[in-house]
Design an enzyme around this catalytic site. Structure first.
Site, short mmCIF file in Angstrom:
data_model
loop_
_atom_site.label_atom_id
_atom_site.label_comp_id
_atom_site.label_asym_id
_atom_site.label_seq_id
_atom_site.Cartn_x
_atom_site.Cartn_y
_atom_site.Cartn_z
N GLY A 71 3.29 -1.69 2.60
CA GLY A 71 3.10 -0.59 1.67
C GLY A 71 1.80 0.16 1.88
O GLY A 71 1.76 1.40 1.74
N THR A 72 0.73 -0.54 2.22
CA THR A 72 -0.55 0.13 2.40
C THR A 72 -0.50 1.12 3.55
O THR A 72 -0.95 2.26 3.43
CB THR A 72 -1.66 -0.91 2.65
OG1 THR A 72 -1.85 -1.68 1.45
CG2 THR A 72 -2.98 -0.23 3.00
N ASN A 151 2.02 -1.48 -10.71
CA ASN A 151 1.99 -2.89 -10.32
C ASN A 151 1.27 -3.78 -11.33
O ASN A 151 1.40 -5.00 -11.28
CB ASN A 151 1.33 -3.05 -8.95
CG ASN A 151 -0.04 -2.39 -8.90
OD1 ASN A 151 -0.15 -1.18 -9.08
ND2 ASN A 151 -1.07 -3.17 -8.64
N GLN A 181 6.40 -1.38 -5.97
CA GLN A 181 6.71 -2.32 -7.05
C GLN A 181 8.09 -2.06 -7.67
O GLN A 181 8.70 -2.97 -8.24
CB GLN A 181 5.64 -2.25 -8.13
CG GLN A 181 5.52 -3.49 -8.99
CD GLN A 181 5.12 -4.72 -8.21
OE1 GLN A 181 5.85 -5.70 -8.15
NE2 GLN A 181 3.95 -4.68 -7.58
N SER A 201 7.59 -1.87 0.50
CA SER A 201 7.12 -3.06 1.21
C SER A 201 8.12 -4.20 1.05
O SER A 201 8.71 -4.37 -0.02
CB SER A 201 5.75 -3.49 0.66
OG SER A 201 5.24 -4.59 1.39
N HIS A 203 7.64 -7.59 1.23
CA HIS A 203 7.28 -8.87 0.62
C HIS A 203 7.35 -8.86 -0.91
O HIS A 203 7.17 -9.90 -1.54
CB HIS A 203 5.89 -9.32 1.08
CG HIS A 203 4.74 -8.60 0.44
ND1 HIS A 203 3.98 -9.16 -0.56
CD2 HIS A 203 4.21 -7.39 0.68
CE1 HIS A 203 3.03 -8.32 -0.91
NE2 HIS A 203 3.15 -7.24 -0.18
N THR A 239 4.98 -1.46 19.06
CA THR A 239 6.25 -2.14 19.22
C THR A 239 6.73 -2.72 17.88
O THR A 239 5.98 -3.39 17.18
CB THR A 239 6.12 -3.28 20.25
OG1 THR A 239 5.68 -2.72 21.49
CG2 THR A 239 7.45 -3.99 20.44
N CYS A 327 -4.72 -7.31 -4.79
CA CYS A 327 -5.70 -6.76 -3.85
C CYS A 327 -7.11 -6.81 -4.42
O CYS A 327 -8.08 -6.60 -3.70
CB CYS A 327 -5.33 -5.32 -3.50
SG CYS A 327 -3.70 -5.17 -2.75
#
Length: 383
Positions: A71-72, A151, A181, A201, A203, A239, A327
């Site tokens: 996401g970042t 979030n 989120q 994202s 995860h 890659t 974070c």
């Protein structure tokens, strides 16, 4: 001691089916997707199929999906890419005071480079005022970036309405949303939301860490942040992580298929936690409006407590929770989201905890956690 994980907004455990889907690729599908030989073509086939799956979850075309490291990176590619690509039209950007730091810090860096950023305030529930947004739009506005679901407190912004206001002002303004989120929790259709860029994202939805995507609407120009090969249509060099991307796509497919079930289940967990705390006669208030909130996020203020003492004691009791964004874990500074809502120095900024629910939780488990939390809160308030 049983440990109860109530921090799914920070990250989620890998779903067993996702692990099963990924494992064969580590050993057998090792070709570079950019290579033209058999091994490369096989990896490319897995990559293309995964990209198509991801695109379908937001009603987009596979050509609009750029794979990132999470996401970042997706937020940074969207914000810096759009700003640099459109700076000849203007240097004004609009965002909100409660964005994730991946957005806020990117905007602050652009300010240091000569761009002007308007940070919209929010109301007591964390919602943006549409009229304030309308008033903030200018002829030199080139980018608006407003997150879908917060979030920390879970508030859901009215993106479709926001998109209409932006496009009514000017079709040339790029509209980005951080949907990290919200993805996998609420239905997302990029055509209905009227967004040009959307960050996601893996995860957060029981997929692997280190992979995400940025949706880029056709016709939107972005200057890349990474330089190297010509992967991802020359917009993101490097890659591709094929096993991670395949795992991401499978997690997204599961989330899409179980969307309504997950929403109902997480909402039940939230209601169970609130009901248990009330039954235990704990003094608390919920931060944010429960009627426009992500089902899995519950932010609670416990008066006369300190968040660090709460989290340490919760952890000793086997309960994993958070003060907000992972974070900023370990930081003694109050949450920027709660500070924006309640004001600097407000007790809510230092006495609030985020509980977030997900795969692996059960109603009985949440009820048991609620009773332990109540006991700890009572002990700390007596002290």
């Amino acid at each position: 001691m049983e440990r109860i994980y109530l921090d799914h907004a920070a990250t989620t455990p890998l779903h067993p089916s996702v692990i099963d889907e990924m494992m064969p690729l580590f050993a057998d599908v090792y070709g570079n997707p950019s290579s033209i030989h058999h091994f490369g073509r096989e990896s490319r086939r897995y990559l293309d199929n995964a990209r198509e799956t991801l695109a379908n979850t937001i009603n987009a075309s596979s050509d609009d999906i750029i794979i990132t490291s999470g996401g970042t990176e997706a937020d940074n590619l969207a914000i810096f890419g759009a700003a640099y690509s459109n700076k000849q039209k203007g240097k004004h950007i609009i965002t909100t005071v409660i964005e994730h730091h991946a957005v806020l810090h990117a905007c602050q860096q652009l300010e240091r480079e000569g761009f002007e950023v308007t940070y919209l305030p929010v109301d007591q529930n964390g919602l943006v005022d549409i009229e304030e947004l309308r008033s903030a739009l200018r002829d030199d506005t080139i980018l608006v970036t407003i997150m879908y679901g917060n979030n920390e407190i879970g508030v859901i912004q009215p993106l479709a309405q926001i998109g209409e206001v932006i496009k009514a002002h000017s079709d040339s303004i790029v509209f980005h949303t951080d949907a990290v989120q919200a993805y996998g929790i609420v239905p997302i259709d990029v055509t209905q939301l009227k967004v040009d860029l959307l960050s996601v994202s893996a995860h957060k939805i029981n997929g692997p860490k280190g992979v995400g995507f940025l949706y880029i609407q056709k016709g939107i120009s972005l200057i890349p942040r990474l330089y190297g090969g010509e992967q991802e249509r020359k917009r993101r060099a490097g890659t591709e992580n094929v096993p991670g991307i395949v795992g991401f796509a499978f997690a997204a497919k599961l989330a899409q298929a179980e969307l309504n079930e997950r929403q109902a289940q997480y909402l039940q967990y939230k209601q169970t936690m609130i009901a248990t705390l009330r039954e235990e006669e704990v003094d608390f208030t919920v931060n944010g409006d429960l009627d426009c909130n992500l089902a899995h996020v519950l932010n609670v203020y416990f008066p006369n407590t300190n968040v660090e003492a709460l989290l340490v004691n919760f952890d000793l009791a086997g309960i994993a929770a958070s003060s907000g964004s992972a974070c900023t874990a370990g930081s003694i500074e109050p949450s920027h989201v709660l500070t924006a809502i309640f004001g600097s120095g407000a007790p809510e900024t230092t006495g609030s905890v985020r509980f977030s629910f997900g795969y692996g939780n059960s109603d009985e488990q949440v009820n048991r956690a609620g009773k332990m939390i109540a006991k700890i809160v009572k002990q700390l308030t007596k002290m």
